[in-house]
Design an enzyme around this catalytic site. Structure first.
Site, PDB file in Angstrom:
ATOM      1  N   ALA A 103       0.824  -1.216   0.000  1.00 28.68           N
ATOM      2  CA  ALA A 103       0.000   0.000   0.000  1.00 28.68           C
ATOM      3  C   ALA A 103       0.853   1.259   0.000  1.00 28.68           C
ATOM      4  O   ALA A 103       1.770   1.392   0.812  1.00 28.68           O
ATOM      5  CB  ALA A 103      -0.924   0.013   1.213  1.00 28.68           C
TER       6      ALA A 103
ATOM      7  N   GLY B 118       6.509   1.182   5.673  1.00 29.48           N
ATOM      8  CA  GLY B 118       7.435   0.274   4.995  1.00 29.48           C
ATOM      9  C   GLY B 118       7.474   0.501   3.493  1.00 29.48           C
ATOM     10  O   GLY B 118       8.543   0.515   2.875  1.00 29.48           O
ATOM     11  N   CYS B 119       6.304   0.696   2.906  1.00 29.20           N
ATOM     12  CA  CYS B 119       6.231   0.895   1.451  1.00 29.20           C
ATOM     13  C   CYS B 119       6.855   2.229   1.055  1.00 29.20           C
ATOM     14  O   CYS B 119       7.480   2.341  -0.003  1.00 29.20           O
ATOM     15  CB  CYS B 119       4.787   0.808   0.981  1.00 29.20           C
ATOM     16  N   THR B 120       6.712   3.241   1.908  1.00 28.23           N
ATOM     17  CA  THR B 120       7.342   4.536   1.646  1.00 28.23           C
ATOM     18  C   THR B 120       8.853   4.397   1.697  1.00 28.23           C
ATOM     19  O   THR B 120       9.558   4.892   0.806  1.00 28.23           O
ATOM     20  CB  THR B 120       6.856   5.584   2.665  1.00 28.23           C
TER      21      THR B 120
ATOM     22  N   ALA C  48       9.991   2.549  -1.503  1.00 23.79           N
ATOM     23  CA  ALA C  48       9.864   3.388  -2.699  1.00 23.79           C
ATOM     24  C   ALA C  48      10.912   4.500  -2.700  1.00 23.79           C
ATOM     25  O   ALA C  48      11.496   4.812  -3.746  1.00 23.79           O
ATOM     26  CB  ALA C  48       8.457   3.974  -2.785  1.00 23.79           C
TER      27      ALA C  48
END
Length: 156
Positions: free
Chosen positions: A41, A46-48, A51
């Site tokens: 998401a 974590g995804c930030t 990315a």
């Protein structure tokens, strides 16, 4: 459950919409090495981190012939906010139907806080000339890009 992809497998082709509304087709990139990574998401911690790590490494990756495609179930509008908020320089693709996630075995059962749930399995692949050359499932968000660069022989 879809069988996990292995090096040597043909990469399942896809056409998805990016955060600007443009379509991206994997087979159109066959002359490049493509890093395809799946994340749960946009705008989560974590995804930030993952990315931003890919964006911070994009110049080095591109100089070695790599294109980076990040895929999540988020809608293009949310991906656009994610790009803007965090200054991301990688291509973000939307797979709200989870069709591509499923074809790549990046959606299914996983453990979350000790419970088995259905969700996005954080995964990374390298595709060259339509073939998978690297397949990594259940990767960690933090430190993954540095490890991937080492795995690809690109150093830290």
């Amino acid at each position: 459950m879809t069988t996990r992809l292995q090096p040597g497998d043909t990469a399942p082709d896809f056409t998805l919409v990016d955060d600007t509304g443009e379509t991206v087709t994997l087979s159109d990139l066959k002359d490049r090495k493509v890093i395809v990574y799946f994340y749960p998401a946009a705008m989560t911690p974590g995804c930030t981190k993952q990315a931003c790590d890919f964006s911070d490494s994009i110049d080095r990756l591109q100089s070695e012939g790599y294109t980076v495609l990040g895929i999540s179930p988020d809608k293009p509008e949310k991906l656009a906010k994610f790009r803007e908020r965090d200054g991301l320089s990688i291509t973000l693709l939307s797979d709200p139907s989870k069709e591509v996630l499923t074809q790549w075995a990046a959606f299914g059962e996983k453990k979350l806080y000790g419970k088995v749930v259905q969700g996005v399995i954080r995964s990374t692949f390298v595709v060259e000339a339509g073939k998978i050359t690297l397949a990594q499932y259940n990767v960690k968000a933090t430190g993954h890009v540095a490890k991937l660069r080492r795995d690809l022989g690109l150093g830290d």
